[in-house]
Motif scaffolding. Structure first.
Motif, mmCIF file in Angstrom:
data_model
loop_
_atom_site.group_PDB
_atom_site.id
_atom_site.type_symbol
_atom_site.label_atom_id
_atom_site.label_comp_id
_atom_site.label_asym_id
_atom_site.label_seq_id
_atom_site.Cartn_x
_atom_site.Cartn_y
_atom_site.Cartn_z
ATOM 1 N N SER A 121 -3.792 7.676 7.863
ATOM 2 C CA SER A 121 -3.856 7.205 6.486
ATOM 3 C C SER A 121 -2.771 6.157 6.264
ATOM 4 O O SER A 121 -1.830 6.050 7.062
ATOM 5 N N ARG A 122 -2.919 5.403 5.197
ATOM 6 C CA ARG A 122 -1.957 4.341 4.902
ATOM 7 C C ARG A 122 -1.553 4.373 3.445
ATOM 8 O O ARG A 122 -2.342 4.723 2.573
ATOM 9 N N ASP A 123 -0.311 3.982 3.199
ATOM 10 C CA ASP A 123 0.185 3.709 1.850
ATOM 11 C C ASP A 123 0.523 2.227 1.839
ATOM 12 O O ASP A 123 1.558 1.806 2.370
ATOM 13 N N ASN A 124 -0.365 1.434 1.260
ATOM 14 C CA ASN A 124 -0.190 -0.016 1.311
ATOM 15 C C ASN A 124 0.971 -0.503 0.453
ATOM 16 O O ASN A 124 1.507 -1.590 0.708
ATOM 17 N N VAL A 125 1.356 0.263 -0.527
ATOM 18 C CA VAL A 125 2.514 -0.113 -1.352
ATOM 19 C C VAL A 125 3.797 0.041 -0.535
ATOM 20 O O VAL A 125 4.700 -0.799 -0.598
ATOM 21 N N LYS A 126 3.860 1.105 0.241
ATOM 22 C CA LYS A 126 5.054 1.372 1.059
ATOM 23 C C LYS A 126 4.962 0.756 2.455
ATOM 24 O O LYS A 126 5.882 0.926 3.253
ATOM 25 N N ASN A 127 3.854 0.085 2.781
ATOM 26 C CA ASN A 127 3.654 -0.476 4.128
ATOM 27 C C ASN A 127 3.859 0.595 5.197
ATOM 28 O O ASN A 127 4.536 0.363 6.208
ATOM 29 N N THR A 128 3.294 1.744 4.950
ATOM 30 C CA THR A 128 3.503 2.902 5.820
ATOM 31 C C THR A 128 2.166 3.468 6.291
ATOM 32 O O THR A 128 1.207 3.533 5.510
ATOM 33 N N VAL A 129 2.144 3.867 7.551
ATOM 34 C CA VAL A 129 0.984 4.551 8.112
ATOM 35 C C VAL A 129 1.406 5.953 8.542
ATOM 36 O O VAL A 129 2.542 6.155 8.982
#
Length: 120
Positions: A70-78
């Motif tokens: 999964s990804r959090d595009n706001v945090k640039n995190t996978v």
């Protein structure tokens, strides 16, 4: 410059779970695809799971139904949620991302790796 920083690797018992995280920082304008590879001793690095900017996902057959990317595009995190772990999942896990920087060009980046060991 762009950096990928991973966390979450650990020693876990068979049947257990772990969640890996990887954050991209620095000159990040856009992330096309972000995901995870792994390399076990004596084996080549291989794709585990990846997630594209359109939300589509790709998994290795060996982890389908057990791992979720999964990804959090706001945090640039996978993230990689790993369930029902077994000894064959033991490896160094590497974060990978295709990132467009401030110069508007895409480049491929790797994290430093995080060790996952499945053992009783």
């Amino acid at each position: 410059q762009v950096q990928l920083v991973e966390s979450g690797g650990d020693l876990v018992q068979p049947g257990g779970s772990l969640r890996l995280s990887c954050e991209a920082s620095g000159s990040v304008v856009n992330i096309n695809v972000m995901g995870w590879y792994r390399q076990a001793p004596g084996k080549e690095r291989a794709l585990v799971a990846q997630m594209f900017s359109d939300g589509s996902r790709n998994y290795a057959d060996s982890v389908k139904g057990r791992f979720t990317v999964s990804r959090d595009n706001v945090k640039n995190t996978v993230y990689l949620q790993m369930n029902s772990l077994n000894s064959e999942d033991t490896a160094v896990y590497y974060c990978n991302a295709l990132i467009r920087g401030f110069d508007r060009s895409y480049a491929n980046y790797w994290g430093q790796g995080t060790q996952v060991t499945v053992s009783s």
